[in-house]
Design a protein around this motif. Sequence first.
Motif, PDB file in Angstrom:
ATOM      1  N   THR A 138       0.918  -1.516   0.378  1.00  0.00           N
ATOM      2  CA  THR A 138       0.036  -0.062  -0.041  1.00  0.00           C
ATOM      3  C   THR A 138       1.297   1.400   0.562  1.00  0.00           C
ATOM      4  OG1 THR A 138      -1.569  -0.545   0.936  1.00  0.00           O
ATOM      5  CG2 THR A 138      -2.224   1.175   1.208  1.00  0.00           C
ATOM      6  N   LEU A 139       1.780   1.261   0.639  1.00  0.00           N
ATOM      7  CA  LEU A 139       2.624   1.972   0.297  1.00  0.00           C
ATOM      8  C   LEU A 139       3.716   2.387  -0.612  1.00  0.00           C
ATOM      9  CD1 LEU A 139       4.778   4.447   2.157  1.00  0.00           C
ATOM     10  CD2 LEU A 139       6.024   2.931   2.638  1.00  0.00           C
ATOM     11  N   ILE A 140       3.996   1.490  -0.859  1.00  0.00           N
ATOM     12  CA  ILE A 140       4.901   1.628  -2.863  1.00  0.00           C
ATOM     13  C   ILE A 140       3.370   2.005  -3.389  1.00  0.00           C
ATOM     14  CG2 ILE A 140       5.296   0.330  -4.741  1.00  0.00           C
ATOM     15  CD1 ILE A 140       6.527  -1.487  -2.361  1.00  0.00           C
ATOM     16  N   ARG A 141       2.404   1.657  -3.635  1.00  0.00           N
ATOM     17  CA  ARG A 141       1.108   2.306  -4.189  1.00  0.00           C
ATOM     18  C   ARG A 141       0.334   3.717  -4.383  1.00  0.00           C
ATOM     19  NH1 ARG A 141      -2.114  -2.690  -3.198  1.00  0.00           N
ATOM     20  NH2 ARG A 141      -1.614  -4.029  -5.033  1.00  0.00           N
ATOM     21  N   GLN A 142       0.466   4.152  -2.665  1.00  0.00           N
ATOM     22  CA  GLN A 142       0.825   5.853  -2.786  1.00  0.00           C
ATOM     23  C   GLN A 142       1.945   6.304  -3.212  1.00  0.00           C
ATOM     24  OE1 GLN A 142      -1.309   6.387   1.041  1.00  0.00           O
ATOM     25  NE2 GLN A 142      -2.562   4.872   1.051  1.00  0.00           N
ATOM     26  N   LEU A 143       3.040   6.028  -2.438  1.00  0.00           N
ATOM     27  CA  LEU A 143       4.451   6.635  -3.002  1.00  0.00           C
ATOM     28  C   LEU A 143       4.035   6.887  -4.811  1.00  0.00           C
ATOM     29  CD1 LEU A 143       7.092   4.918  -1.135  1.00  0.00           C
ATOM     30  CD2 LEU A 143       6.233   7.696  -0.818  1.00  0.00           C
ATOM     31  N   ARG A 144       4.211   5.909  -5.151  1.00  0.00           N
ATOM     32  CA  ARG A 144       4.094   6.128  -6.998  1.00  0.00           C
ATOM     33  C   ARG A 144       3.217   7.130  -7.759  1.00  0.00           C
ATOM     34  NH1 ARG A 144       9.202   4.212  -7.861  1.00  0.00           N
ATOM     35  NH2 ARG A 144       9.620   2.889  -7.528  1.00  0.00           N
ATOM     36  N   ALA A 145       2.213   6.915  -6.670  1.00  0.00           N
ATOM     37  CA  ALA A 145       0.864   8.094  -6.918  1.00  0.00           C
ATOM     38  C   ALA A 145       1.715   9.609  -6.787  1.00  0.00           C
ATOM     39  CB  ALA A 145       0.271   7.979  -6.429  1.00  0.00           C
ATOM     40  N   LEU A 146       2.109   9.642  -5.716  1.00  0.00           N
ATOM     41  CA  LEU A 146       2.885  10.735  -5.638  1.00  0.00           C
ATOM     42  C   LEU A 146       4.309  11.531  -7.144  1.00  0.00           C
ATOM     43  CD1 LEU A 146       3.998  10.904  -1.844  1.00  0.00           C
ATOM     44  CD2 LEU A 146       1.791  11.779  -3.498  1.00  0.00           C
ATOM     45  N   GLN A 147       4.126  12.750  -7.493  1.00  0.00           N
ATOM     46  CA  GLN A 147       4.922  12.971  -9.062  1.00  0.00           C
ATOM     47  C   GLN A 147       6.352  12.894  -8.668  1.00  0.00           C
ATOM     48  OE1 GLN A 147       3.814  13.759 -12.394  1.00  0.00           O
ATOM     49  NE2 GLN A 147       6.827  13.884 -12.487  1.00  0.00           N
ATOM     50  N   GLU A 148       6.870  13.163  -7.476  1.00  0.00           N
ATOM     51  CA  GLU A 148       8.300  12.769  -6.949  1.00  0.00           C
ATOM     52  C   GLU A 148       8.942  11.307  -6.718  1.00  0.00           C
ATOM     53  OE1 GLU A 148       6.033  14.529  -2.954  1.00  0.00           O
ATOM     54  OE2 GLU A 148       6.006  14.944  -5.432  1.00  0.00           O
TER      55      GLU A 148
END
Length: 121
Positions: free
Chosen positions: A63-73
């Motif tokens: 879930t963390l990876i998915r949320q991080l990948r959704a962030l442009q940076e």
Amino acid sequence: MGKTILIVDDSASMRQLISFTVKDAGYEIVSAANGGEALAKIAGVKIDMVITDLNMPEMDGITLIRQLRALQEFRFVPIIMLTTEAQDAKRQDGRTAGASGWIVKPFSPEKLLEVVRKFVK
């Protein structure tokens, strides 16, 4: 200032072991006990790599990876899963979410540094 690595693991001793390993190699550290805490700590911080556990309370590593990948940076920031899980299905879930690599615990500090140096120059 050196490159910064985000370490996310619910085990304080594991966070400490990973931190010691990468700090000795000259990297800066931000650490968190779960995905939610990690997301709260990265606001305004340039992160060059993420090392995360899979199984954690509140927010797991996938879930963390998915949320991080959704962030442009974080679109191209290397994210390594460091976990006791070794099943192919779990690895595929990690890849699908956006993990750059997978290391199974227990790990050797040399192997971890080899992977970190491969991704963070």
